[in-house]
Motif scaffolding. Structure first.
Motif, PDB file in Angstrom:
ATOM      1  N   ALA A  83      71.561  22.348  22.819  1.00 57.80           N
ATOM      2  CA  ALA A  83      72.570  22.993  21.975  1.00 57.80           C
ATOM      3  C   ALA A  83      73.479  23.915  22.784  1.00 57.80           C
ATOM      4  O   ALA A  83      74.652  24.072  22.464  1.00 57.80           O
ATOM      5  CB  ALA A  83      71.890  23.782  20.852  1.00 57.80           C
ATOM      6  N   GLN A  84      72.941  24.509  23.850  1.00 56.23           N
ATOM      7  CA  GLN A  84      73.732  25.401  24.700  1.00 56.23           C
ATOM      8  C   GLN A  84      74.501  24.636  25.785  1.00 56.23           C
ATOM      9  O   GLN A  84      75.115  25.234  26.645  1.00 56.23           O
ATOM     10  CB  GLN A  84      72.821  26.448  25.344  1.00 56.23           C
ATOM     11  CG  GLN A  84      72.166  27.378  24.351  1.00 56.23           C
ATOM     12  CD  GLN A  84      73.184  28.232  23.620  1.00 56.23           C
ATOM     13  OE1 GLN A  84      74.128  28.737  24.224  1.00 56.23           O
ATOM     14  NE2 GLN A  84      73.009  28.393  22.326  1.00 56.23           N
ATOM     15  N   ARG A  85      74.419  23.312  25.761  1.00 58.31           N
ATOM     16  CA  ARG A  85      75.156  22.409  26.653  1.00 58.31           C
ATOM     17  C   ARG A  85      74.708  22.472  28.105  1.00 58.31           C
ATOM     18  O   ARG A  85      75.481  22.246  29.018  1.00 58.31           O
ATOM     19  CB  ARG A  85      76.655  22.658  26.522  1.00 58.31           C
ATOM     20  CG  ARG A  85      77.118  22.490  25.072  1.00 58.31           C
ATOM     21  CD  ARG A  85      78.569  22.413  24.981  1.00 58.31           C
ATOM     22  NE  ARG A  85      79.008  21.372  25.921  1.00 58.31           N
ATOM     23  CZ  ARG A  85      80.244  20.950  26.032  1.00 58.31           C
ATOM     24  NH1 ARG A  85      81.136  21.427  25.253  1.00 58.31           N
ATOM     25  NH2 ARG A  85      80.584  20.043  26.902  1.00 58.31           N
ATOM     26  N   TYR A  86      73.426  22.766  28.330  1.00 50.36           N
ATOM     27  CA  TYR A  86      72.857  22.676  29.678  1.00 50.36           C
ATOM     28  C   TYR A  86      72.420  21.233  29.912  1.00 50.36           C
ATOM     29  O   TYR A  86      72.005  20.535  28.982  1.00 50.36           O
ATOM     30  CB  TYR A  86      71.634  23.592  29.821  1.00 50.36           C
ATOM     31  CG  TYR A  86      71.960  25.056  29.827  1.00 50.36           C
ATOM     32  CD1 TYR A  86      72.496  25.661  30.957  1.00 50.36           C
ATOM     33  CD2 TYR A  86      71.710  25.840  28.707  1.00 50.36           C
ATOM     34  CE1 TYR A  86      72.785  27.019  30.963  1.00 50.36           C
ATOM     35  CE2 TYR A  86      71.997  27.204  28.711  1.00 50.36           C
ATOM     36  CZ  TYR A  86      72.533  27.778  29.834  1.00 50.36           C
ATOM     37  OH  TYR A  86      72.818  29.109  29.849  1.00 50.36           O
ATOM     38  N   ASP A  87      72.513  20.786  31.141  1.00 50.37           N
ATOM     39  CA  ASP A  87      72.045  19.451  31.487  1.00 50.37           C
ATOM     40  C   ASP A  87      70.568  19.444  31.844  1.00 50.37           C
ATOM     41  O   ASP A  87      69.900  18.416  31.744  1.00 50.37           O
ATOM     42  CB  ASP A  87      72.846  18.887  32.671  1.00 50.37           C
ATOM     43  CG  ASP A  87      74.303  18.651  32.294  1.00 50.37           C
ATOM     44  OD1 ASP A  87      74.546  18.097  31.210  1.00 50.37           O
ATOM     45  OD2 ASP A  87      75.184  19.036  33.085  1.00 50.37           O
ATOM     46  N   ALA A  88      70.048  20.577  32.291  1.00 48.81           N
ATOM     47  CA  ALA A  88      68.638  20.659  32.693  1.00 48.81           C
ATOM     48  C   ALA A  88      68.191  22.108  32.589  1.00 48.81           C
ATOM     49  O   ALA A  88      69.003  23.032  32.577  1.00 48.81           O
ATOM     50  CB  ALA A  88      68.459  20.158  34.122  1.00 48.81           C
ATOM     51  N   GLY A  89      66.895  22.288  32.539  1.00 50.55           N
ATOM     52  CA  GLY A  89      66.324  23.627  32.498  1.00 50.55           C
ATOM     53  C   GLY A  89      64.970  23.630  33.172  1.00 50.55           C
ATOM     54  O   GLY A  89      64.328  22.588  33.301  1.00 50.55           O
ATOM     55  N   ILE A  90      64.554  24.791  33.609  1.00 51.99           N
ATOM     56  CA  ILE A  90      63.237  24.946  34.221  1.00 51.99           C
ATOM     57  C   ILE A  90      62.489  26.010  33.433  1.00 51.99           C
ATOM     58  O   ILE A  90      62.996  27.113  33.230  1.00 51.99           O
ATOM     59  CB  ILE A  90      63.348  25.350  35.705  1.00 51.99           C
ATOM     60  CG1 ILE A  90      64.046  24.246  36.491  1.00 51.99           C
ATOM     61  CG2 ILE A  90      61.973  25.650  36.285  1.00 51.99           C
ATOM     62  CD1 ILE A  90      64.302  24.589  37.940  1.00 51.99           C
ATOM     63  N   ARG A  91      61.296  25.647  32.995  1.00 49.08           N
ATOM     64  CA  ARG A  91      60.438  26.570  32.247  1.00 49.08           C
ATOM     65  C   ARG A  91      59.013  26.411  32.740  1.00 49.08           C
ATOM     66  O   ARG A  91      58.649  25.382  33.297  1.00 49.08           O
ATOM     67  CB  ARG A  91      60.468  26.257  30.752  1.00 49.08           C
ATOM     68  CG  ARG A  91      61.785  26.558  30.103  1.00 49.08           C
ATOM     69  CD  ARG A  91      61.684  26.380  28.618  1.00 49.08           C
ATOM     70  NE  ARG A  91      62.964  26.692  27.996  1.00 49.08           N
ATOM     71  CZ  ARG A  91      63.299  26.323  26.796  1.00 49.08           C
ATOM     72  NH1 ARG A  91      62.457  25.630  26.053  1.00 49.08           N
ATOM     73  NH2 ARG A  91      64.469  26.645  26.293  1.00 49.08           N
ATOM     74  N   LEU A  92      58.201  27.425  32.478  1.00 50.71           N
ATOM     75  CA  LEU A  92      56.778  27.289  32.742  1.00 50.71           C
ATOM     76  C   LEU A  92      56.222  26.226  31.806  1.00 50.71           C
ATOM     77  O   LEU A  92      56.715  26.051  30.689  1.00 50.71           O
ATOM     78  CB  LEU A  92      56.062  28.622  32.520  1.00 50.71           C
ATOM     79  CG  LEU A  92      56.478  29.755  33.462  1.00 50.71           C
ATOM     80  CD1 LEU A  92      55.757  31.037  33.079  1.00 50.71           C
ATOM     81  CD2 LEU A  92      56.167  29.390  34.896  1.00 50.71           C
ATOM     82  N   GLY A  93      55.209  25.521  32.247  1.00 49.91           N
ATOM     83  CA  GLY A  93      54.681  24.380  31.514  1.00 49.91           C
ATOM     84  C   GLY A  93      54.366  24.626  30.060  1.00 49.91           C
ATOM     85  O   GLY A  93      54.647  23.797  29.198  1.00 49.91           O
TER      86      GLY A  93
END
Length: 108
Positions: A32-42
């Motif tokens: 929704a925020q128009r990011y192509d990728a993200g990194i998060r803790l599992g």
């Protein structure tokens, strides 16, 4: 330690892409925020996301100065930490503090 080396390898291979990095602890909907990728803790990856490992497992440590523990009792359980002074991370989206996972490993 993980992201910078990966981006440094990516850029020469794909010189026409543009990389922008946003560091935000809010658990926003990246689509929704128009990011192509993200990194998060599992444990923070939504069930409808496709995830892949980008680095090795890591452990965080809670530490205290010996001068602090001369004045305060050393914690024996995670619950004991509720009576100690500390700094925690508060998530902007939920308003709640980080729920620290604990393993026992006391070094004296």
């Amino acid at each position: 330690m993980i992201l910078a080396p990966a981006v440094c390898k990516l850029m020469p291979v794909y010189p026409d892409i543009s990389v922008e990095i946003s560091n935000d602890y809010g658990l926003v909907d990246i689509v929704a925020q128009r990011y192509d990728a993200g990194i998060r803790l599992g444990e923070q990856v939504a069930k409808d996301m496709i995830g892949m490992r980008v680095g090795p497992d890591f452990r965080m440590a809670m530490v205290g100065a010996s001068s602090y523990f001369r004045r305060r009792a050393k914690p024996r359980t995670p619950h004991d930490l509720t009576t100690h002074t500390g700094i925690n991370l508060r998530f902007p989206t939920s308003g709640g503090p980080w729920s620290w996972p604990f393993a026992y490993c006391w070094i004296y």
